[in-house]
Enzyme design. Structure first.
Site, PDB file in Angstrom:
ATOM      1  N   ASP A 439       0.832  -1.205   0.000  1.00 40.21           N
ATOM      2  CA  ASP A 439       0.000   0.000   0.000  1.00 40.21           C
ATOM      3  C   ASP A 439       0.867   1.254   0.000  1.00 40.21           C
ATOM      4  O   ASP A 439       2.064   1.208   0.330  1.00 40.21           O
ATOM      5  CB  ASP A 439      -0.882  -0.022   1.261  1.00 40.21           C
ATOM      6  CG  ASP A 439      -2.193   0.735   1.076  1.00 40.21           C
ATOM      7  OD1 ASP A 439      -2.277   1.580   0.174  1.00 40.21           O
ATOM      8  OD2 ASP A 439      -3.127   0.483   1.869  1.00 40.21           O
ATOM      9  N   ASP A 503     -11.031   1.760  -2.696  1.00 45.45           N
ATOM     10  CA  ASP A 503     -11.451   1.483  -1.321  1.00 45.45           C
ATOM     11  C   ASP A 503     -12.972   1.374  -1.212  1.00 45.45           C
ATOM     12  O   ASP A 503     -13.487   1.011  -0.160  1.00 45.45           O
ATOM     13  CB  ASP A 503     -10.948   2.580  -0.370  1.00 45.45           C
ATOM     14  CG  ASP A 503      -9.550   2.256   0.140  1.00 45.45           C
ATOM     15  OD1 ASP A 503      -8.997   1.220  -0.274  1.00 45.45           O
ATOM     16  OD2 ASP A 503      -9.009   3.041   0.940  1.00 45.45           O
TER      17      ASP A 503
HETATM   18  C1  GLA Z   1      -5.785   1.850   2.297  1.00 46.74           C
HETATM   19  C2  GLA Z   1      -6.153   0.648   1.447  1.00 46.74           C
HETATM   20  C3  GLA Z   1      -7.191  -0.190   2.153  1.00 46.74           C
HETATM   21  C4  GLA Z   1      -6.658  -0.624   3.504  1.00 46.74           C
HETATM   22  C5  GLA Z   1      -6.239   0.599   4.301  1.00 46.74           C
HETATM   23  C6  GLA Z   1      -5.534   0.214   5.581  1.00 46.74           C
HETATM   24  O1  GLA Z   1      -6.837   2.739   2.398  1.00 46.74           O
HETATM   25  O2  GLA Z   1      -6.617   1.050   0.197  1.00 46.74           O
HETATM   26  O3  GLA Z   1      -7.546  -1.303   1.379  1.00 46.74           O
HETATM   27  O4  GLA Z   1      -5.578  -1.499   3.305  1.00 46.74           O
HETATM   28  O5  GLA Z   1      -5.348   1.436   3.569  1.00 46.74           O
HETATM   29  O6  GLA Z   1      -5.092   1.319   6.256  1.00 46.74           O
END
Ligand code: GLA
Length: 696
Positions: A439, A503
């Protein structure tokens, strides 16, 4: 008539490229394959010398008196900014072509390296600029590819959107002047996916000739489509360089990231046939692809609240519905009580995982699943051990805001990269982790190194770190994520197997995101999860069948606390996962097509097996519309006879029932099926199996 010049030609994958290398050089033709090179092709063009009012040379330059956007701009410290590049050398065997252009004064050269893929017809181009002068040369920009488009190209498709609304398509007519799409966020971005499609007015799913370009780079970009005064159109793609980001010392070279250009007939389905084939054969790091296991991701199930008992229960609930890989998301590492703490300290938090990660990973494996882990190596929270020990490791200019209360680590520094490598390497050795969800939750806007912008240096550092980890752990898979779909491009895809699209798992919104996403990515790299009944992001409530039907067509997963679901939901979810597994080879290896639906209330897509023997389609109604919708199904063998059924557990709106009737491929493509879809956010899955007729 003048004597025929000696033209450079490349043919491959149904595409032809013809270049006149005289003078400044010029692309005479790029498009669907030409059966022969005739006089008309070159005779109709002015000689390939700089033409202030006409077509663009290979590297359009203001120094030539060219009035459009230049492909290269910069300046020597001691003065001089308008080189006149002309072709001095040509080489390249087979599908490759390398053209060297140099300034008569000899102070600057540009080498264009092009390759026309023999199977997919995708043209890959990079440019390398070398400063041969005695002074430093500040490079302000250099396009990786610059190609002329025919004047009948009238309509452009670009991408817009944002966080939780990625990959939205935007159509606009092409007018005078330039259409410019730029990204300065330092990640690929949520709002400006680096691709531009242009075609004849009204091009659609199955009709229209198209041209497209995509930049394979996870940093800043600049894409332009310009109409010159004389009517010629020019398409360019390259990295966007911030002021002073690249200064070439005498003898130094800058190489652009690769740009990929696609010429296609048959509308967006024709385009996707090429982009998907290219990703599968040439971009993805591992060929043949591994089978993609169904995921359970813990994020929207438990967020940061990790406890061994709870995670064990979640793993058992996941295995019970057929999940094959358990992805331990954010929350597991030292000090990670919330998003403001812990980043940088990549070892398990003893209060959550007292024996490290191995006990959970082993329990997951004992349940027959694989184990994967979330990391965000490029950033650090203030207060973490890493930040306290190395406050100088940041990529930060004074006053740089701390987005999501985290800073960016300078991956251009060897010590930082070595530290991160050692930490992640140790994690991978401490437990059977077979995939990392990688990420990156921060833009690089405002970050810098020694007072200068450093996006390019950082992206190169990220690529190096991932490449090193992959080389050390050859079986490791990676999912690219950047607050959802903020880092999706062919540059990162060359180093990962999966992309987290957004997300937002709201299946209603996901339909348009998946629509845009699949223009340049095949469905098997598209992370697609079934979320909870009421979306955690949008608050919308959607039926389980609809959520599952939308996730079915990607790399399917679940991101939902399955400990709390009832028996009926569990059985239905398990049935959808079983359907995905039954057709996984088709879903992840077939030819993706978009349905030609004019009615904006309905959307749909399908995947057809390479031999045309079977197919799955999704038809989804998004807003209320009265009556019956007629759906044409493209991509089938016209002479084949197909039995159309609705597989369990998809709801079945067909008046003749689930068992199915027989139709020819030609009938389904031309007349289509009539479906009595009723309420918004309702979907049906159709399965087609060839049961007779001809194979083509
Ligand atoms: C980002 C990712 C999510 C999750 C969060 C965790 O927003 O896109 O899928 O992993 O971080 O903090």
């Amino acid at each position: 008539m003048t004597a025929a010049p000696s033209l450079l030609r490349r043919h491959g994958g149904g595409v032809s490229l013809v270049i006149d290398p005289r003078g400044a050089g010029r692309v005479l033709y790029w498009g669907p394959a030409l059966p022969a090179i005739t006089d008309g092709l070159w005779n109709a063009e002015p000689p390939a010398t700089p033409d202030p009012g006409g077509a663009a040379p290979l590297v359009p330059l203001t120094g030539w008196g060219y009035g459009g956007l230049p492909a290269l701009s910069g300046r020597w410290a001691g003065g001089g900014w308008a080189p006149r590049l002309a072709v001095t050398a040509v080489s390249g065997e087979g599908q490759a072509l390398s053209l060297t252009l140099a300034d008569p004064g000899g102070a600057l050269s540009v080498v264009l390296d092009w390759e026309l893929d023999a199977d997919t017809g995708v043209l890959t181009g990079t440019a390398a600029v070398t400063n041969h002068g005695a002074e430093p040369y500040r490079l302000d920009g250099c396009a990786a590819l610059c190609l002329p488009l025919p004047g009948w190209v009238d309509e452009a498709l670009t991408f817009e959107g944002g966080y939780i609304r990625e990959f939205q398509e935007h159509r606009q007519p092409i007018g005078p002047g330039a259409l410019v799409r730029e990204n300065r966020r330092g990640r690929t971005s949520h709002d400006s996916f680096p691709a531009l499609v242009a075609g004849e007015a009204g091009f659609g799913a199955v009709h229209g000739s198209l041209f497209a370009v995509h930049l394979g780079w996870s940093g800043n970009h600049r894409l332009t489509l310009e109409t010159l005064a004389a009517g010629t159109r020019v398409l360019m793609a390259g990295e966007l360089l911030l002021p002073g980001e690249v200064v070439l010392a005498p003898g130094e070279t800058y190489r652009t990231p690769p740009a990929y250009a696609v010429a296609a007939d048959g509308g967006l389905n024709g385009l996707m046939a090429r982009t998907h084939a290219h990703v599968r054969r040439r971009i993805l790091p591992r060929v043949p692809l591994p089978e993609r296991p169904v995921h359970l991701n813990t994020w929207e199930a438990v967020y940061h609240a990790h406890d061994p008992q709870g995670l064990g229960d979640l793993a058992r609930a996941a295995a019970a519905v057929g999940v094959e890989r358990f992805v331990l998301d954010d929350g597991w590492f030292h000090g990670r009580v919330n998003e403001r703490h812990g980043l940088g300290d990549w070892w398990p938090d003893p209060s959550k995982h007292p024996g490290g990660l191995a006990p959970l990973a082993e329990a997951v494996r004992a349940l027959g699943m694989r184990f994967a882990l979330w990391v965000e190596p490029e950033t650090v929270n203030p207060g973490s051990t890493l930040h306290t020990d190395h406050p100088d490791w940041l990529l930060r200019l004074p006053g740089d805001p701390d987005g999501r209360r985290q800073y960016v680590l300078d991956l251009g520094r060897e010590a930082v990269a070595d530290h991160l490598f050692a930490r992640i390497d140790a994690l991978l050795r401490s437990a059977p982790v077979d995939m990392l969800k990688w990420d990156m939750n921060r833009d690089l806007a405002g970050t810098g190194w020694q007072g200068e912008p450093a996006v390019r240096r950082q992206v190169a550092g990220v690529y190096r770190l991932i490449d090193r980890l992959r080389a050390t752990h050859p079986h490791l898979e990676i999912e690219s994520c950047a607050s959802g779909g903020g880092r999706a491009d062919w540059g990162i895809l060359a180093r990962c197997e999966r992309i987290w699209v957004s997300d937002s798992m709201d299946a209603h919104d996901r339909l348009s995101m998946q629509r845009g996403f699949t223009l340049f990515f095949p469905p098997e790299v598209m992370g697609a999860h079934v979320g909870r009944g009421q979306s955690a992001v949008t608050g919308r409530r959607l039926e389980l069948d609809f959520r599952c039907a939308v996730a079915l067509f990607g790399h399917m997963g679940v991101e939902w606390d399955l400990r709390g679901i009832n028996a009926e939901e569990r059985d239905r979810l398990a049935a959808w996962i079983a359907l995905h597994k039954r057709h996984r080879a088709l879903l992840h290896g077939g030819r993706w097509v978009r349905l030609p639906l004019d009615d904006r209330a309905v959307t749909g897509h399908g995947v057809v097996a390479g031999d045309g023997g079977s197919a799955l389609y999704l038809v989804a109604q998004q807003v209320t519309r009265p009556g019956i919708v007629t759906v044409r199904l493209p991509g089938l063998a016209p002479g084949a006879v197909y039995r159309v059924t609705v597989p369990e557990p998809s709801p079945c709106p067909l008046p003749w029932g689930r068992a199915g009737l027989r139709f020819t491929g030609a009938h389904l493509a031309a007349a289509g099926l009539r479906l009595p879809l009723g309420t918004p956010d309702e979907a049906v899955v159709l399965h087609l199996e060839r049961c007779g007729g001809e194979t083509s």
